[in-house]
Write a protein that holds these residues in place. Structure first.
Motif, PDB file in Angstrom:
ATOM      1  N   ALA B  44       0.841  -1.189   0.000  1.00 44.66           N
ATOM      2  CA  ALA B  44       0.000   0.000   0.000  1.00 44.66           C
ATOM      3  C   ALA B  44       0.884   1.249   0.000  1.00 44.66           C
ATOM      4  O   ALA B  44       2.009   1.231   0.506  1.00 44.66           O
ATOM      5  N   ALA B  45       0.345   2.329  -0.563  1.00 48.78           N
ATOM      6  CA  ALA B  45       1.118   3.569  -0.656  1.00 48.78           C
ATOM      7  C   ALA B  45       1.091   4.329   0.667  1.00 48.78           C
ATOM      8  O   ALA B  45       0.077   4.340   1.357  1.00 48.78           O
ATOM      9  N   PHE B  46       2.241   4.882   1.065  1.00 52.44           N
ATOM     10  CA  PHE B  46       2.280   5.854   2.166  1.00 52.44           C
ATOM     11  C   PHE B  46       3.496   6.746   1.950  1.00 52.44           C
ATOM     12  O   PHE B  46       4.440   6.370   1.252  1.00 52.44           O
ATOM     13  N   ARG B 101       1.447  10.770   5.100  1.00 56.29           N
ATOM     14  CA  ARG B 101       0.156  10.178   4.729  1.00 56.29           C
ATOM     15  C   ARG B 101       0.271   8.665   4.807  1.00 56.29           C
ATOM     16  O   ARG B 101       1.171   8.075   4.214  1.00 56.29           O
ATOM     17  N   LEU B 102      -0.669   8.051   5.513  1.00 56.31           N
ATOM     18  CA  LEU B 102      -0.662   6.590   5.679  1.00 56.31           C
ATOM     19  C   LEU B 102      -1.780   5.968   4.857  1.00 56.31           C
ATOM     20  O   LEU B 102      -2.705   6.659   4.425  1.00 56.31           O
ATOM     21  N   PRO B 103      -1.698   4.659   4.632  1.00 53.79           N
ATOM     22  CA  PRO B 103      -2.760   3.981   3.876  1.00 53.79           C
ATOM     23  C   PRO B 103      -4.114   4.255   4.520  1.00 53.79           C
ATOM     24  O   PRO B 103      -4.194   4.455   5.744  1.00 53.79           O
ATOM     25  N   GLY B 104      -5.147   4.241   3.694  1.00 55.24           N
ATOM     26  CA  GLY B 104      -6.474   4.518   4.212  1.00 55.24           C
ATOM     27  C   GLY B 104      -6.700   6.017   4.319  1.00 55.24           C
ATOM     28  O   GLY B 104      -7.541   6.483   5.064  1.00 55.24           O
ATOM     29  N   ASP B 105      -5.876   6.794   3.563  1.00 55.30           N
ATOM     30  CA  ASP B 105      -6.040   8.238   3.464  1.00 55.30           C
ATOM     31  C   ASP B 105      -5.937   8.925   4.830  1.00 55.30           C
ATOM     32  O   ASP B 105      -6.689   9.827   5.153  1.00 55.30           O
ATOM     33  N   ARG B 106      -4.992   8.455   5.642  1.00 55.55           N
ATOM     34  CA  ARG B 106      -4.840   8.992   6.974  1.00 55.55           C
ATOM     35  C   ARG B 106      -3.666   9.967   6.973  1.00 55.55           C
ATOM     36  O   ARG B 106      -2.571   9.619   6.530  1.00 55.55           O
ATOM     37  N   GLU B 127      -0.745  -0.315  10.425  1.00 53.87           N
ATOM     38  CA  GLU B 127      -0.917   1.095  10.065  1.00 53.87           C
ATOM     39  C   GLU B 127      -0.177   1.432   8.773  1.00 53.87           C
ATOM     40  O   GLU B 127      -0.491   2.408   8.107  1.00 53.87           O
ATOM     41  N   GLY B 129      -0.066  -0.744   6.312  1.00 51.00           N
ATOM     42  CA  GLY B 129      -0.635  -1.633   5.298  1.00 51.00           C
ATOM     43  C   GLY B 129       0.087  -2.963   5.231  1.00 51.00           C
ATOM     44  O   GLY B 129      -0.055  -3.714   4.278  1.00 51.00           O
ATOM     45  N   ARG B 155      10.295   3.394   2.982  1.00 51.63           N
ATOM     46  CA  ARG B 155      10.025   2.659   1.737  1.00 51.63           C
ATOM     47  C   ARG B 155      11.339   2.242   1.078  1.00 51.63           C
ATOM     48  O   ARG B 155      11.413   1.170   0.488  1.00 51.63           O
TER      49      ARG B 155
END
Ligand SMILES: [Zn+2]
Lengths: 347, 802
Positions: B44-46, B101-106, B127, B129, B155
């Motif tokens: 997932a992207a963060f 910015r964390l996965p789930g648009d947080r 948290e 992903g 990453r």
């Protein structure tokens, strides 16, 4: 005396015309006719009275009577026709229908979509030179596997999820390829057949799986048949069935009974190659598996695999029908709900 | 097979794959025969998460459960409030900085938590992903990371920016079930030699052979078996890089030792198995066939019964693993394991495949062994894995391997490839150079090329290549199927006509539809109690492995499933349902399966479609069925079929008939379904059914010649006979035809009446007789014939006129 006759006749004519005008229907007119021109009618009486006149007056009297008679006959006929016509018009008016009410249908039956698609496909292949052959659904392991270069223990044999008959060496064919073997066992080359039929896999039913479904497989064996012929035949099929502008992709794959093997993909009919849910975003739909008949298969049926080559392919009828008619769940084909079946009346 | 793009790239010199970004690589591999079903990001992207170290931790002044941390991320410590129970001073964590910015648009903002400012957040694996990672709860310590990387984007540290290619590996290509195998296919695309991973093996101490040994009794099932000992292990969790790599390709991390064996399997393709050495009795391995009936508890905790075709890995006393399939519970690696015995062996594909089927026990290992693993791989993979285990689990590898093999080198197949044959089969010529380049890029050796013929040596990992045609495919697929020119078929000058049988079936289908029946398609399977009423059907064909109890037998005829479909429609509110099906039915006959093709009809509900002019149409009845059936039979040229009273227990005892053709061939049967059976099939209404055998109906088109008929006016006479109730209409009509009176051309039943005006036990049958001749018949003539007929009926049968 003649004058008196003329006046009486004139009076009679006026009276009859008045009565005719008052007549309500053909029956009234008939009554008037009888009363005037019948055996005991008024005018008939005048005609009979002529004989009692002096001979010199008879011709003139006869002439007068005939004149009135033909005038009345015409008037009666005209009035009769007039009245009769009105009657017909009235009757027809009374018989008028509300043509927007539904017609009385006999309820012609419909063809099953799988039959429709099968027939359409067979039709295309017939025009390309293939004949139709069919075979049993309960098969021997030899026809379903060994002759097709799938010996016991072969991974492909495990992947087929075969359904077996209890208590005997028989199985439910996992593909219609055994029909090709039966055809080749029964005749020498060249062979050009398409084999439609029901096949079986040990799959639990869901929206895209059924323990039984339908396939069409084809086989063309002759001297000098190449992968190029296969490619032409199947692309030609796509163009005949789906339209000349539909793009295709021919890529290598694996089947135990063909070598080289391939799969033919077709441009996604829904998104035209853009990528959508139906094609999992790839823009392509897997249409059929195919390949050059494996030399071991030709040898299994006693053909000279150096001299003869051939190609074969197979495709699923349900999948084609699902794409063609937008059927979202394979189980709809076997539920036989008339709400579903009746939609194919125009096919 | 999930393939990591980065992992794949590691097999080539840096930058080699740059010209082939994931999407393009997927396209090229698909065209080459490795169909890529899906291309997607590995994780997932963060953004904004860096590697951070907790340098100080203390209690939150206002909350018991919160910890106040000082986090160093390379540019000075920051204060972070943490709610997790497992904060450890000195450990490295993923630190979500302010603005990340964390996965789930947080989004992470500067915040005051219970009155104390917090600059960011320490992350748990979910948290980020990475649900499969981390401990049971709390923040995720990044094991194995270096403090030199403090402040670096997480990453990059964990190599999370990766792409996964989901490859649908065909069953012949066991060799492609590893990154090495896929890299061999990529080699052709990049034109670079692939680089195998370096093995940094450090051996120390006493030779393994002094404490352990391997003995192979079942050489056929296991021609090669090697092992290494790794001492001083402390089993724990794997470093983050190893965990993320496994997770990226769908493998759940277990423990460092097990993770390494999985990693090497996914890297090179060789399944490995680690044993707890201290639990191997005698420290020895014996590879032997299982004894028939021997029992063994596999890793999944289930006890299995074995047979002599199964290869067992045993210690000095008892079995410890099913060879190539699954280990045993007792010798499993546990937290207390100190010495690992690492197995790397080769098992026979057919035997493994059979074992998996017999035990119903597929595994990552058995899938690979069943398809064939490179027999030259065990030693290489063993060394690779031993070195990695020592690296991540902190042990030391004992000197030398133990093991045995049948023959040092695997004999390689040599196959001749004729370029002329390639041209015949593919329809496109290739050159010796082109074929050689293609084959060599896949690891084939081309030992000689004389004129038309190349002699090709098949690499040890290509189990699927055994004949010339296989080599032709290899060359053709690398050169690309799109390069093969499409050549029109030498078609016969006239396309074939529809086969007689196909025509006959089409006629029957059309006649059935004209009679109002919709074509149906019902399952081939039925339950044992097909009739649902306890009445058994003899000689049904049983399925050995049915999908469910309702599918235990093959349908002995089509009616049960078809009638159920009619009942289903009626139940759903359809005013009428008429269905037909053409399909196969099955019976056991003299130890064989007798398979026949049938046409079945089933109907129920209203006689005619709903119509405003007839709001209450009569129910479909026996005469509707018989009439429909007669129409269908007429279309099959089965004229004058004979109906006689039938006796099937599941049909109405007085409303069923057997049908045979004019020449006595059995055609089928029809009738009203017995109400008890109809109810079992889900219908409260009457069901009418018929089934015909196609063999008798779908013959070649019959010859036909038209018959002459009289153009003189026909004379009709009606006749009402009073006959005993037992006399059948068909027999009476036949009697009329037998009577020998002249000029009789037709007999039609127009009425049947039973009532109080008639003598007890009698009914009246109204018949309309038609007389015709090639001249005008006089009334006197016809009356004479009628008198003769009546006289005869009175005399022969005792019939009276009503
Ligand atoms: Zn699409």
């Amino acid at each position: 005396m003649i004058e008196a006759l003329r006046e009486r006749l004139e009076e009679l004519r006026r009276e009859v015309e008045r009565q005719l005008n008052a007549a309500a229907g053909p029956a009234d007119v008939e009554e008037i006719r009888v009363r005037t021109l019948g055996k005991k009618g008024a005018l008939t009486a005048e005609a009979k009275a002529i004989g009692r006149l002096e001979p010199g007056a008879r011709p003139k009297a006869g002439e007068l009577v005939n004149e009135v008679k033909s005038a009345l006959e015409r008037a009666i006929a005209a009035r009769e026709e007039e009245l009769a016509g009105g009657e017909l018009t009235r009757r027809l008016a009374e018989e008028a229908l509300d043509v927007t009410l539904p017609g009385r249908r006999r309820g012609q039956g419909t063809r099953h979509p799988l039959s429709i698609v099968t027939d359409e496909l067979l039709d295309v292949f017939r025009r390309m030179g293939f004949s139709v052959a069919t075979g049993p659904e309960v098969e021997t392991p030899w026809h379903n596997f060994e002759a097709l270069n799938i010996p016991p223990g072969h991974p492909a044999r495990e992947e087929m999820d075969t359904i077996y008959v209890a208590g005997m060496e028989r199985l439910l064919r996992t593909h219609t390829s055994p029909v090709q073997i039966r055809v080749m066992e029964s005749q020498g080359p060249p062979v050009r057949v398409v084999c439609p039929g029901r096949v079986f896999r040990s799959d639990t039913p869901d929206a895209s799986h059924s323990p039984f479904f339908h396939q069409i497989e084809g086989l063309w064996v002759d001297e000098g048949i190449s992968l190029g012929h296969l490619k032409w035949a199947l692309i030609e099929f796509v163009h005949q069935y789906y339209g000349p502008d539909v793009d295709t992709r021919f890529r290598p794959s694996y089947f135990p009974f063909t070598e080289p093997s391939g799969e033919l993909d077709m441009e996604c009919l829904l998104c035209h190659g853009e990528g959508c849910r139906a094609c999992k975003g790839s823009g392509w739909l897997e249409l059929l598996g195919c390949g050059m008949v494996h030399p071991a298969v030709l040898e299994a049926v006693g053909y000279d695999s150096e001299r003869y080559t051939g190609f074969a392919w197979g495709m699923g009828v349900e999948r084609i029908a699902m794409l063609r008619y937008g059927v979202p769940d394979i189980r709809l084909f076997y539920e036989n709900d008339t709400n579903f079946l009746h939609q194919f009346a125009a096919r | 097979m999930r393939v990591s793009y980065r992992w794949l790239a590691s097999f080539f010199p840096p930058g080699s794959l740059d010209a082939l970004p994931p999407e393009e690589l997927a396209r090229r591999l698909t065209r080459q025969g490795l169909a890529v079903d899906d291309v997607r990001p590995a994780f997932a992207a963060f953004t904004g998460v860096v590697l951070g170290k907790v340098v100080q931790a203390g209690p939150h002044p206002n909350a018991d459960r919160l910890t106040l941390c000082e986090v160093e991320a390379g540019d000075g410590a920051r204060q972070v409030v943490c709610g997790a129970p497992n904060v450890e001073v000195g450990a490295l964590y993923g630190y979500a900085t302010v603005g990340s910015r964390l996965p789930g648009d947080r989004q992470i903002r500067r915040a005051k938590i219970r009155g104390v400012e917090s600059q960011g957040m320490l992350c748990s694996a979910p948290e980020l992903g990475l649900d499969a990672l981390g401990g049971p709860e709390g923040i995720w310590p990044i094991g194995g990371a270096s403090e030199a990387d403090l402040g670096r984007d997480l990453r990059d540290v964990l190599a999370l920016d990766d792409t996964i290619l989901d490859i649908d590996v065909t069953s012949n290509r066991g060799d492609a079930l590893s990154h090495l195998g896929v890299a061999r296919e990529v080699q052709w695309l990049v034109g670079e030699e692939l680089v195998l991973p370096a093995i940094r093996l450090v051996e120390s101490g006493e030779a393994a052979a002094s404490r352990s040994g391997v003995e192979i009794e079942d050489v056929e099932g296991c021609p090669r078996y090697f092992g290494r000992l790794i001492d001083g292990i402390r089993v724990g969790t794997s470093p983050a890089w190893l965990q993320t790599r496994l997770v990226s390709v769908g493998q759940r991390p277990v423990s460092d030792v097990v993770d390494v064996t999985n990693f090497v399997m996914l890297e090179l393709g060789q399944p490995l198995h680690p044993f707890d050495f201290d639990r191997l009795a005698g420290g020895r391995i014996v590879v032997r066939r299982a004894r028939d009936g021997e029992r063994f508890v596999t890793l999944d905790g289930r006890e299995r019964t074995l047979d002599a075709e199964i290869t067992m890995i045993c210690d000095a006393e008892r079995p410890v693993a099913v060879g190539g399939v699954m280990g045993g519970l007792e010798s499993e690696i546990s937290a207390g394991t100190r010495t690992v015995f690492l197995e790397s062996a080769h098992f026979d594909p057919a035997r493994v495949s059979r074992t998996v089927r017999k035990l119903g026990l597929p595994s990552e290992a058995s899938t690979r062994f069943a398809r064939g693993v490179d027999p030259e791989l065990p030693k290489i993979a063993l060394d690779r894995a031993a070195a990695l285990i020592a690296e991540v689990a902190g042990g030391s590898v004992a000197s030398g391997r133990v093991g045995a093999e049948a023959g040092e080198r695997v004999e390689r197949r040599r196959i001749e490839l004729r370029l002329s044959r390639h041209e015949v089969l593919v329809g496109k010529a290739t050159t010796a150079d082109a074929a050689r380049t293609a084959l060599e890029s896949l690891g084939f050796g081309v030992t000689s090329g004389r004129g038309d013929v190349l002699t090709v040596e098949v690499p040890s990992w290509r189990f699927d290549v055994s004949r010339e045609a296989d080599l032709i495919e290899e060359v053709a697929r690398l050169e690309g199927y799109e390069a093969v020119p499409a050549s029109p078929l030498p078609a016969p000058p006239v396309a074939p006509a529809r086969e007689p049988r196909q025509r006959a079936i089409a006629r029957l289908s059309e006649a059935s539809r004209a009679a109002g029946f919709d074509e149906a398609c019902t399952p081939s399977f039925v339950p044992e109690d097909v009739l649902g009423a306890g009445t058994a059907i003899d000689n049904m064909v049983e399925i050995r492995n049915p999908i469910s109890k309702a599918d235990r037998f093959l349908r002995p005829f089509l009616i049960p499933n078809l009638a159920r479909a009619v009942a289903y429609n009626l139940k759903r509110g359809a005013p009428r349902a008429k269905l037909f099906e053409i399909g196969h039915a099955f019976r056991r006959l003299a130890g064989e399966v007798e398979e026949t093709e049938r046409l079945a009809l089933a109907a129920g509900g209203a006689r005619s479609p709903l119509d405003w002019s007839e709001p209450h149409p009569p129910e479909y009845d026996f005469w509707d069925l018989k009439g429909d059936l007669e129409d269908v039979l007429a279309a099959a040229a089965a004229n004058s079929p004979r109906f006689s009273k039938g006796s099937r227990a599941w049909l109405h005892p007085g409303r069923q008939a057997e049908i045979e053709s004019g020449d006595g061939t059995a055609l089928g049967f029809c009738g009203e379904v017995h109400p008890i059976v109809a109810e079992a099939w889900g219908s409260e209404r009457k069901l009418y059914v018929a089934e015909l055998e196609l063999a008798a109906l779908a013959g070649p088109d019959p010859e036909m010649r038209i018959m002459e008929w009289s153009r003189e006016p026909a004379v009709e006479r009606d006749l009402a006979l009073v006959v005993p109730s037992g006399d059948l209409a068909a027999d009476i009509v036949a009697e009329l035809w037998r009577s020998g009176i002249d000029h009789l051309k037709g007999v039609r039943v127009f009425d049947r009446y039973a009532g109080p005006q008639l003598p007890e036990g009698h009914y009246s049958l109204g018949l309309r007789l038609t007389f015709e001749a090639d001249r005008t018949l006089t009334d006197e003539e016809v009356d004479g014939e009628m008198n003769r007929l009546l006289e005869r009926l009175r005399r022969e049968r005792g019939y009276e006129i009503r």
